[in-house]
Scaffold this active site. Structure first.
Site, short mmCIF file in Angstrom:
data_model
loop_
_atom_site.label_atom_id
_atom_site.label_comp_id
_atom_site.label_asym_id
_atom_site.label_seq_id
_atom_site.Cartn_x
_atom_site.Cartn_y
_atom_site.Cartn_z
N CYS A 86 -0.51 5.65 9.98
CA CYS A 86 0.67 4.88 10.45
C CYS A 86 0.22 3.62 11.40
CB CYS A 86 1.38 5.86 11.48
SG CYS A 86 2.17 7.15 10.77
N CYS B 157 6.09 -7.14 6.80
CA CYS B 157 7.27 -6.69 7.62
C CYS B 157 7.49 -7.88 8.56
CB CYS B 157 7.15 -5.41 8.34
SG CYS B 157 8.57 -5.19 9.41
N CYS C 264 3.56 8.35 1.36
CA CYS C 264 3.99 7.70 2.49
C CYS C 264 4.17 6.13 1.56
CB CYS C 264 3.07 7.52 3.67
SG CYS C 264 3.52 6.09 4.81
N GLU D 64 0.80 -1.12 0.01
CA GLU D 64 0.09 -0.02 0.05
C GLU D 64 0.82 1.28 0.04
OE1 GLU D 64 -3.88 -1.26 2.33
OE2 GLU D 64 -2.26 -1.20 3.55
N CYS E 263 1.90 -2.57 15.49
CA CYS E 263 1.78 -2.39 14.34
C CYS E 263 1.26 -3.30 13.42
CB CYS E 263 3.34 -2.29 13.72
SG CYS E 263 3.58 -1.87 11.90
N CYS F 45 6.71 -5.64 15.40
CA CYS F 45 6.44 -4.90 16.41
C CYS F 45 5.31 -5.03 17.01
CB CYS F 45 6.84 -3.18 15.91
SG CYS F 45 8.40 -3.10 15.38
N1 SAH Z 1 9.66 0.00 9.51
C1 SAH Z 1 9.77 1.45 9.78
C2 SAH Z 1 8.81 2.28 8.69
C3 SAH Z 1 7.48 1.69 8.67
S1 SAH Z 1 6.35 2.04 10.11
C4 SAH Z 1 9.70 1.92 11.12
O1 SAH Z 1 9.21 1.14 11.86
O2 SAH Z 1 10.14 3.04 11.31
C5 SAH Z 1 6.14 3.81 10.18
C6 SAH Z 1 6.00 4.40 11.40
O3 SAH Z 1 4.62 4.01 12.01
C7 SAH Z 1 7.08 4.00 12.52
O4 SAH Z 1 7.42 5.25 13.32
C8 SAH Z 1 6.10 3.16 13.31
O5 SAH Z 1 6.59 2.95 14.54
C9 SAH Z 1 4.76 3.80 13.43
N2 SAH Z 1 3.63 2.66 13.63
C10 SAH Z 1 3.61 1.47 13.71
N3 SAH Z 1 2.51 1.09 14.17
C11 SAH Z 1 1.60 2.26 14.52
C12 SAH Z 1 0.50 2.41 15.22
N4 SAH Z 1 -0.48 1.42 15.39
N5 SAH Z 1 0.02 3.74 15.49
C13 SAH Z 1 1.08 4.75 15.23
N6 SAH Z 1 1.91 4.65 14.72
C14 SAH Z 1 2.42 3.25 14.39
FE1 SF4 Z 2 7.87 -3.22 10.59
FE2 SF4 Z 2 5.61 -2.18 11.90
FE3 SF4 Z 2 7.85 -2.58 13.34
FE4 SF4 Z 2 8.21 -0.72 11.17
S1 SF4 Z 2 6.75 -0.72 13.14
S2 SF4 Z 2 9.51 -2.36 11.72
S3 SF4 Z 2 6.73 -1.77 9.74
S4 SF4 Z 2 6.59 -4.19 12.33
#
Ligand code: SAH
Ligand code: SF4
Length: 339
Positions: A332, A105, A98, A85, A112, A109
């Site tokens: 995000c 991934c 974005c 996406e 996410c 995390c």
């Molecule tokens: N993998 C990279 C880039 C993609 S995620 C990273 O983790 O930085 C982009 C951003 O969205 C990151 O800062 C991540 O921590 C944030 N993010 C992930 N899950 C989220 C959520 N549920 N609510 C708000 N931000 C989130």
């Molecule tokens: Fe991967 Fe989501 Fe963690 Fe970014 S925040 S590294 S996209 S699992």
């Protein structure tokens, strides 16, 4: 309809044609992207019709719009079935894309959505730049109300961890900056803290921005939220970020998703402050966006305000990011290629 073709090797797409045909194709793909081969008006019609499938081996599966058409989200699908996406966000003075660097991934995390649904594969450089070419063409054809008609900024904050797909991301940066005319300063690579990648990026010729997703200021909490912290602990992340700042002169930003009762307390703010000060970094807070596989909730406005106040008292530069496209799961951390 997305482009994969390498800008330096377009001749095979126009075999037997004079050399200027490849240059024309280059223009339609990379300089003034268009959405269909029909729009490539200076190419002979028979040539155009055969090109479509080869130049654009991807389809737009779903398009969604929100925020009075200043947020657009696309789900792309490649021929192998993999989906990813991109989200385009318009503001009065800029339009930010974005984009995704991986389908899914692997880093898991907890908060996410992308991480919750696992990893499909790396995206090719052509698939990454294709998201920009598509967004550019789309915006030119249908401007957003009250916004510029050019994509000005690119953030690697969609699906995936860009620094876990280093070589392809690097090539996509090269194409965006050297071929498509996006300024390095207008590009932000966001990483969860893959330190070898941060160090390599610091040595590249282009001075892009680096955002480090910190979310916690001690290894215990960070290790629980971000499994990768066990491999690259906080001290290593900080030293790689410091090296990036020293080498590039570009201030790093620290991303912090505010999760209710988890990382939004005074203790975390107090531990974050010295890290931010040592790095001369800017802290970006964002209230967690809801995702399917976690019970965690966003912090309340009150907790966000007091976290901000503590950081400011400690002399840290901090902003709270607005949330776009929550209603279409475009915010995000909500991207998971659900179709
Ligand atoms: N993998 C990279 C880039 C993609 S995620 C990273 O983790 O930085 C982009 C951003 O969205 C990151 O800062 C991540 O921590 C944030 N993010 C992930 N899950 C989220 C959520 N549920 N609510 C708000 N931000 C989130
Ligand atoms: Fe991967 Fe989501 Fe963690 Fe970014 S925040 S590294 S996209 S699992």
């Amino acid at each position: 309809m997305l482009y994969l073709a390498d800008p330096d090797h377009l001749e095979p797409f126009v075999p037997g044609e004079p050399a200027f045909r490849a240059a024309q194709l280059h223009e339609w793909l990379y300089e003034h992207p268009v959405l269909t081969t029909e729009a490539m008006t200076n190419l002979p019609a028979p040539l155009r019709s055969g090109l479509s499938d080869r130049l654009w081996p991807f389809a737009v599966d779903v398009e969604q719009r929100s925020d009075s058409d200043t947020t657009r989200k696309w789900l792309f699908r490649s021929p192998d079935g993999v989906a990813f996406e991109a989200v385009l966000m318009g503001y009065p003075n800029r339009v930010t894309l974005c984009l995704s660097s991986q389908a899914g991934c692997a880093l898991g995390c907890t908060f996410c959505a992308t991480g919750q649904f696992g990893f499909d594969r790396h995206l090719e450089a052509g698939e990454i730049v294709a998201q920009l070419a598509f967004a550019r063409a789309h915006l030119a054809a249908e401007p957003m109300p009250g916004c510029p008609d050019r994509v000005s900024n690119v953030v690697f904050m969609g699906m995936g961890e860009p620094l876990a797909n280093y070589d392809r991301v690097r090539e996509s940066l090269r194409r965006m900056i050297e071929v498509m005319g996006i300024s390095a300063r207008a590009i932000t690579v966001s990483t969860v803290g893959v330190t070898p990648g941060i160090r390599r990026l610091a040595d590249e010729p282009w001075r892009v921005n680096l955002a480090v997703s910190l979310h916690a200021a001690d290894d215990d909490l960070r290790g629980r939220l971000l499994p990768i912290n066990r491999r690259y602990p906080l001290a290593d992340v900080e030293s790689a970020a410091a090296e990036f700042f020293e080498k590039t002169g570009r201030r790093v930003s620290l991303e912090w998703t505010m999760i209710d009762g988890v990382n939004d307390n005074e203790d975390q703010a107090v531990k974050l402050a010295p890290i931010a000060r040592r790095l001369h970094a800017h802290v970006n807070l964002i209230a967690m966006n809801p995702t399917p596989l976690t019970e965690s909730m966003p912090s309340s406005q009150e907790r966000i305000d007091s976290f901000v106040a503590t950081l400011r008292t400690e002399g840290v530069n901090v902003t709270v990011r607005d949330t776009r496209g929550r209603d279409i799961d475009a915010a995000c951390g909500q991207l998971r290629a659900r179709s």
